[in-house]
Enzyme design. Structure first.
Site, mmCIF file in Angstrom:
data_model
loop_
_atom_site.group_PDB
_atom_site.id
_atom_site.type_symbol
_atom_site.label_atom_id
_atom_site.label_comp_id
_atom_site.label_asym_id
_atom_site.label_seq_id
_atom_site.Cartn_x
_atom_site.Cartn_y
_atom_site.Cartn_z
ATOM 1 N N LYS A 187 -33.102 -21.965 -27.637
ATOM 2 C CA LYS A 187 -33.987 -20.811 -27.865
ATOM 3 C C LYS A 187 -33.406 -19.974 -29.015
ATOM 4 C CE LYS A 187 -34.094 -16.873 -25.601
ATOM 5 N NZ LYS A 187 -34.192 -15.768 -26.567
ATOM 6 N N HIS B 220 -29.844 -20.258 -18.210
ATOM 7 C CA HIS B 220 -28.372 -20.392 -18.244
ATOM 8 C C HIS B 220 -27.932 -21.497 -17.276
ATOM 9 C CE1 HIS B 220 -28.508 -15.928 -19.337
ATOM 10 N NE2 HIS B 220 -27.826 -16.451 -20.327
ATOM 11 N N GLY C 196 -27.988 -22.745 -25.909
ATOM 12 C CA GLY C 196 -29.422 -22.988 -25.740
ATOM 13 C C GLY C 196 -30.171 -22.908 -27.063
ATOM 14 N N HIS D 112 -29.972 -16.416 -15.700
ATOM 15 C CA HIS D 112 -31.277 -16.868 -15.197
ATOM 16 C C HIS D 112 -31.273 -18.397 -15.195
ATOM 17 C CE1 HIS D 112 -32.003 -17.544 -19.425
ATOM 18 N NE2 HIS D 112 -31.853 -16.260 -19.689
ATOM 19 N N SER E 98 -35.239 -15.555 -20.947
ATOM 20 C CA SER E 98 -34.309 -14.693 -21.677
ATOM 21 C C SER E 98 -33.969 -13.512 -20.790
ATOM 22 C CB SER E 98 -34.996 -14.187 -22.958
ATOM 23 O OG SER E 98 -34.325 -13.050 -23.447
ATOM 24 N N MET F 37 -23.736 -13.860 -21.904
ATOM 25 C CA MET F 37 -23.548 -12.404 -21.773
ATOM 26 C C MET F 37 -24.012 -11.964 -20.382
ATOM 27 S SD MET F 37 -24.081 -10.765 -25.516
ATOM 28 C CE MET F 37 -25.853 -10.694 -25.534
ATOM 29 N N GLY F 38 -24.069 -12.904 -19.447
ATOM 30 C CA GLY F 38 -24.416 -12.556 -18.069
ATOM 31 C C GLY F 38 -25.901 -12.368 -17.868
HETATM 32 O O1 PAF Z 1 -26.216 -16.394 -26.613
HETATM 33 C C1 PAF Z 1 -25.458 -15.524 -26.107
HETATM 34 O O2 PAF Z 1 -25.579 -15.179 -24.936
HETATM 35 C C2 PAF Z 1 -24.397 -14.859 -26.967
HETATM 36 O O3 PAF Z 1 -24.822 -14.721 -28.282
HETATM 37 C C3 PAF Z 1 -23.041 -15.592 -26.917
HETATM 38 C C4 PAF Z 1 -23.122 -17.002 -27.474
HETATM 39 C C5 PAF Z 1 -22.546 -15.642 -25.469
HETATM 40 C C6 PAF Z 1 -21.998 -14.823 -27.747
HETATM 41 O O4 PAF Z 1 -21.829 -13.523 -27.281
#
Ligand code: PAF
Length: 284
Positions: free
Chosen positions: A152, A37, A150, A34, A188, A30-31
């Protein structure tokens, strides 16, 4: 690195890759990217010919009153972070528009019963239906060989593996270790909401998990006493205003357990309006 903004554009791109026998690694996000990711992206680039990262803040996984409107957004910064990373193996960033994913009259949802209602699901009704639905839609656009998530978000991983199995999806799901700050706080995007004082207190969550993990391993704590121990420790932390759950769970069913040889110790707390989750898996 291509920026793809429509489902049809994404399908065309992934179709071309698959036709030339290239494996596609997929990292849905979801952008507000960090290092957690980026470490997941690195796993994907190491194992696949090309990697696609999606950035989509999925409205259906936020309940009423949650942080959808103020969820951190930094699309340009995210693209800058990904461009050229890991030997240029990130071939595309998929950033669909909300009305392409959920056009007017949208009615179809994926419900993974049994796992979705527990733990976070008790406090975020509908959350995992939103997650499973959007991930399936993203899979249909990206056609991934492997998708990376992930640990987490342990329950999210469990729900998505179950969806994959139940719907016979042709995509391997790869689970990636939690990446932590130097003081142990799980990375997060929501950590950005913490005040200075809350941020200083936040590593207590991982410390409490680790301490109970060690204690059940060395026999000084019984599994049945984990919940009480965690509640005692966490309720003494000034910034923690609510403990939503903190206990020992079966890593497969997510049911609370009092005995076992594989134990998921998982916690969700609130620090003011910010909700933090973390977990460890202990093998005895
Ligand atoms: O973990 C996330 O960032 C979201 O739940 C995901 C998997 C991208 C779905 O929107």
């Amino acid at each position: 690195m291509e920026i793809i903004r429509s489902i049809s554009g994404m399908r065309e791109f992934s179709g071309d890759c698959l036709q030339s026998n290239k494996s596609i690694g997929f990292v849905p996000t979801m952008g507000a990217l960090h290092d957690g990711h980026l470490s997941i992206v690195r796993q994907s680039t190491g194992a696949n010919d090309i990697t696609v990262v999606s950035i989509f803040i999925n409205p259906t996984q936020f309940s009423e009153g949650e942080d959808f409107n103020c969820y951190p957004r930094d699309y340009d910064g995210d693209i800058r972070k990904l461009d050229g990373l890991y030997g240029g193996k990130i071939a595309a960033v998929f950033m669909p528009e909300a009305n392409d994913i959920y056009p007017d009259g949208y009615k179809t949802y994926v419900e993974v019963r049994g796992l979705s209602e527990k733990l976070c699901g008790m406090f975020r009704p509908g959350h995992f239906t939103g997650v499973a639905t959007v991930v399936l839609k993203l899979f249909n656009a990206v056609n991934p060989t492997r998708a990376y998530f992930g640990l987490k978000d342990y329950q999210q991983c469990a729900v998505l593996k179950k969806m994959r199995d139940d719907l016979n999806l042709d995509c391997e799901i790869v689970l990636c270790p939690t990446v932590r700050e130097a003081d142990g706080l799980a990375m997060s995007s929501r950590n950005a909401y913490l005040s200075m004082e809350q941020r200083l207190d936040a590593p207590c969550i991982y410390k409490a998990l680790k301490d109970t993990g060690h204690a059940i391993k060395n026999g000084s704590l019984k599994i049945k006493d984990i919940a009480a121990k965690l509640h005692e420790t966490l309720s003494a932390v000034k910034s923690i205003t609510e403990i939503q759950y903190a206990s020992a769970y079966d890593p497969d069913t997510l049911d609370e357990i009092t005995r076992g040889v594989r134990v998921l110790i998982a916690v969700a707390v609130k620090m003011g309006t910010t909700r933090l989750i973390d977990n460890i898996l202990v093998e005895l």
